[in-house]
Design an enzyme around this catalytic site. Structure first.
Site, PDB file in Angstrom:
ATOM      1  N   ASP A 691       0.972  -1.291  -0.158  1.00  0.00           N
ATOM      2  CA  ASP A 691       0.055  -0.049  -0.129  1.00  0.00           C
ATOM      3  C   ASP A 691       1.002   1.207  -0.091  1.00  0.00           C
ATOM      4  O   ASP A 691       0.681   2.301  -0.674  1.00  0.00           O
ATOM      5  CB  ASP A 691      -0.959  -0.012   1.178  1.00  0.00           C
ATOM      6  CG  ASP A 691      -1.801   1.038   1.341  1.00  0.00           C
ATOM      7  OD1 ASP A 691      -2.563   1.242   0.292  1.00  0.00           O
ATOM      8  OD2 ASP A 691      -1.833   1.895   2.385  1.00  0.00           O
ATOM      9  N   LYS A 695       1.451   4.284  -3.090  1.00  0.00           N
ATOM     10  CA  LYS A 695       1.234   5.680  -2.759  1.00  0.00           C
ATOM     11  C   LYS A 695       2.501   6.500  -3.175  1.00  0.00           C
ATOM     12  O   LYS A 695       2.534   7.489  -3.731  1.00  0.00           O
ATOM     13  CB  LYS A 695       1.158   5.955  -1.153  1.00  0.00           C
ATOM     14  CG  LYS A 695      -0.345   5.541  -0.697  1.00  0.00           C
ATOM     15  CD  LYS A 695      -0.508   5.663   0.657  1.00  0.00           C
ATOM     16  CE  LYS A 695      -1.973   5.206   1.341  1.00  0.00           C
ATOM     17  NZ  LYS A 695      -2.198   4.935   2.640  1.00  0.00           N
TER      18      LYS A 695
END
Ligand code: ASP
Ligand code: MG
Length: 805
Positions: A691, A695
């Protein structure tokens, strides 16, 4: 008292079939007229009871075909009128009207029997039969007025309106009509309510004729012109003339004001509210006409008069005619030969074929005629015959047909002298992927028409309505995903939409809602309070959602300012963004997938959004609610060069490390995070660093780096041995790692520092890993699930300190 004082002003009110369909409705008519000032002369025009004209025409067909049904059908019509009589009138008042109706029914019976015997029905007989409905309704309505205590009389318009003998749709002889009507009314008391039959008229020899289907409107305006009425009101069951056919455009709205010409154009184009000839008698004296809804008399309806309301959009309404065909007469031998068009139209006129629209290329190589689909075959035959010689010689190369077409048109008085309007129309059609087959604009410039394929018609009308006729900026949203994010968004919309509407004039409408289990759509907008409920009730019944169904709906809707909100984490949905953006459909999403597929896909997305200025927003993919992406872009746009980005991009891992610092064990911290909903269903999806890597990848690409996911160095916190075990086993075995983690944390704390999971972009490299953070770092005091990112800004804009975004 002087009887010949100035005559009372006249108001003519017309009630269509649906307004006199039941006893209840007829009483409503009386009430409506009671609402008109008694100081006016009140003239009422009525149609046949709803459905009766159709029933009479069907009876003719039955008689012609000897189906054995015509008598039965007539008796049903009779029974209906007798029942009305019972319901409307007290016993003592019935006999007189009953006799009157009876006489009309026996005439009708004779006529139908005649048709049956002769197996033939001339236009004249057809009019006599079709016109019976009005002759029956007027005495009933007049009697209802009398029952309510008014002086009222029924008048047969055959004694008022003169026409030629064109049966089916006779031509009015205006002078005679006006004179007859005036004379007849002069002989009546002014205070009496006159209930006149719509639709029917007569020749100078007293033969009954009709004014064409829905002709009662025309009756009303003819009487108004004859009596120099102050106004005409057409009472119907809709709130006026709408900006488009509501079956095609759910957002269509009643038009407050139209000019006679606009109303005429709209009537011609099948806006069912008015008979096309209705406006003609009103023009000379400028008598205003209002269309109002019997069922909603408070609504102001549509005012049609010599003035028109100037709207910014210039276009008043969008209309369409379906079932048309295009006939093309082509050939090089037509160039410079006068009279070709005249011969073509002559040939069609001979067969009573009506041409709706024509276009001729200035090269004269082709003439294109748009007509009713049902006439297409006969038209081709007529043209082939008329040009047999030219076809033989090859001067005309052929007569070809395009079927299944529709005409869409934008109409408005103020379209004149408006450069760019046609451009806007055709670019709107182009953007909606509607192919235009032929175009026509009359020199009056109050109508631009385009022929399109029938399958494109609905999309075309909707897109044009949105582009031109909209009262409020409407933003249409389709939401996929009803998890934490989707549900929260629905809540926010519910709270914010009244404010958006009032303060910003933005009308946000949810036109679709879907999750994996089902979907609901509604072009009129789904009530936000009931949205989830509707999804469960209606949507789930339709079975699991196929992504293709959603995409088709979005692409076919024809809605402008349409935005897909993707609140899923789905790769499949992300893959479709470019197609949507290409179709002018915006995408707003917290889903990181699309921006973290390969670089080429990212480029494609950005290009698609920029090219058409379609919104593609993904602010919440990084930094949760913090405006990191927009701040980054602002800095870049104002010339700053970002050297370094560093941050704790995962609230989940922020929570994990805060817990470890507070003495909680690794296994306990993961369990708590999972319980409190801070992790993905499988916490490994957070612990593996994926994750954060995504980003970082998004931020790097925003900064202009061209970089692929594989190039991000990631330290996964998932122990290698637990990578592939089932979730339960993973959770159970976590405590084996409590000791090593405790040791690692304690060692760092002994130095006065902290451990944090940090994403770093520096010197073009992206890395995600556990780092030691000293007390001077802006991250040192970060606690719980906070997100934070910091950046270093280049010397040249004057500050080199580290700041917090
Ligand atoms: N009754 C006739 C028709 O149905 C005329 C009218 O309603 O205006 O066409
Ligand atoms: Mg009717």
């Amino acid at each position: 008292m002087e009887m010949t004082a100035t005559p009372r002003p006249v108001v003519v009110s017309k009630f269509g079939g649906s307004s006199v369909a039941t006893a209840e409705r007829i009483r409503r008519v009386v009430e409506v007229i009671e609402g008109e000032p008694a100081t006016m002369r009140r003239v009422v025009v009525v149609s046949a009871l709803g459905g009766v004209t159709d029933a009479l025409l069907a009876a003719i067909d039955d008689a012609l075909s000897r189906s054995g049904q015509h008598t039965e059908r007539m008796l049903a019509v009779r029974a209906r009128h007798e029942e009305m009589l019972q319901m409307l009138l007290p016993a003592e008042a019935r006999a007189e009207v009953e006799d009157e109706l009876s006489a009309i029914f026996s005439e009708l019976e004779d006529l139908l029997d005649g048709v049956y015997l002769l197996r033939e029905c001339t236009g004249r007989t057809r009019d006599a039969i079709a016109g019976t409905g009005e002759r029956l309704s007027a005495p009933l309505v007049a009697a209802a007025f009398r029952t309510a205590g008014h002086d009222a009389v029924a008048l047969d318009a055959t004694g008022l309106i003169r026409t030629d003998a064109t049966f089916g749709e006779a031509n009015v002889l205006f002078d005679e009509t006006y004179q007859l009507t005036r004379e007849r009314f002069e002989a009546l008391p002014e205070g009496q309510v006159a209930v006149v039959t719509g639709f029917i008229a007569a020749t100078d020899r007293g033969v009954l004729t009709t004014l064409g289907r829905s002709g009662s409107d025309y009756t009303a305006t003819l009487l108004a012109a004859a009596l120099r009425a102050e106004r005409v009101i057409i009472w119907t069951d809709v709130d006026g003339v709408l900006s488009a056919d509501p079956r095609l455009v759910p957002e269509a709205f009643p038009l407050p004001q139209l000019s006679y010409r606009e109303a005429g154009e709209l009537a011609y184009f099948g806006a069912k509210v008015l008979h096309p000839r209705t406006m003609r008698p009103l023009l000379e004296r400028g008598i205003p006409l209002r269309i109002k809804n019997t069922l909603n008399p408070a609504a102001s309806g549509t005012l049609i008069s010599a003035d028109t309301l100037h709207t910014d959009g210039h276009v008043k309404a969008v209309t369409s005619i379906r079932d048309v065909g295009v006939i093309m007469l082509e050939g090089s031998g037509m160039v410079g030969v006068p009279g070709i068009a005249a011969r073509a139209f002559g040939a069609l006129a001979m067969r009573q074929i009506n041409v709706l629209m024509i276009a001729q290329a200035s090269s004269e190589q082709s003439i294109c005629m748009v007509l009713r689909e049902q006439d297409a075959e006969a038209a081709v035959a007529a043209l082939q015959q008329a040009f047999a010689h030219e076809l033989d010689r090859g001067d005309v190369s052929g007569v070809s047909t395009l079927r299944n077409c529709a005409v869409v048109a934008v109409v408005g008085d103020f379209m004149r002298h408006q450069p760019g309007l046609a451009g806007r129309m055709f670019s709107t059609l182009g953007r909606s992927a509607v192919n235009v087959l032929a175009i026509a604009q009359a020199a009056s410039e109050m109508n631009i028409s385009a022929v399109v394929k029938d399958g494109d018609m609905m999309r075309a009308v909707r897109a044009l309505h949105e582009a031109f006729a909209l009262v409020r900026e409407r933003i249409n949203i389709f939401l996929i995903g009803t998890g934490v994010v989707g549900a929260a968004l629905l809540r926010m919309l519910r709270e914010l939409s009244p404010m958006l509407l009032e303060k910003l004039n933005l009308n946000v409408q949810l036109v679709g809602l879907a999750n994996t289990r089902g979907m609901v759509t509604d072009l009129q907008g789904i009530d936000l309070d009931a949205a989830l409920h509707r999804l469960e009730q209606e949507g789930y019944a339709g079975g699991p959602t196929r992504l293709e169904t959603i995409i088709d709906y979005l692409m076919e809707s024809g809605l402008q300012r349409l935005i897909l909100i993707d609140a899923t984490a789905s790769n499949d949905v992300a893959h479709r963004y470019p197609d949507l953006l290409d179709q002018n459909i915006g995408v707003v999403t917290p889903n990181k997938r699309a921006n973290t597929l390969d670089q080429a896909f990212y480029d494609r997305l950005q290009r698609a959004a920029h090219k058409r200025h379609v919104p593609y927003f993904y602010e919440t993919t990084v930094g949760a609610g913090l405006p990191i992406i927009s701040t980054l872009n602002d800095l870049l746009r104002s010339g700053d060069r970002i050297e370094r980005i560093e941050g704790v991009f995962s609230g989940t891992l922020g929570f994990l490390f805060s817990s470890l610092d507070n003495g909680v064990s690794f296994s306990e911290a993961v369990r708590t995070a999972k319980q409190r909903g801070f992790t993905e269903p499988d916490p490994r999806d957070d612990l593996n660093g994926e994750d954060v890597a995504r980003k970082l990848l998004i931020l790097a690409r925003e900064m202009g780096f061209r970089v692929e996911r594989e190039e991000v160095g990631v330290e996964s916190l998932v122990p290698v041995d637990l990578l592939d075990v089932p979730l339960s086993e993973f959770m159970a075995k976590l405590d084996e790692y409590d000791e090593p983690w405790r040791a690692r944390i304690d060692a760092v704390r002994a130095e006065g520092n902290r451990l944090l999971y940090i994403g770093l972009i520096e010197e073009g490299r992206l890395s995600v890993r556990v780092r030691t953070v000293e007390p001077a770092s802006p991250f040192f005091n970060l606690r719980g699930t906070d997100n934070i990112a910091s950046h270093g800004v280049a010397e040249r804009c004057g500050f080199s300190r580290e700041g917090v975004l």
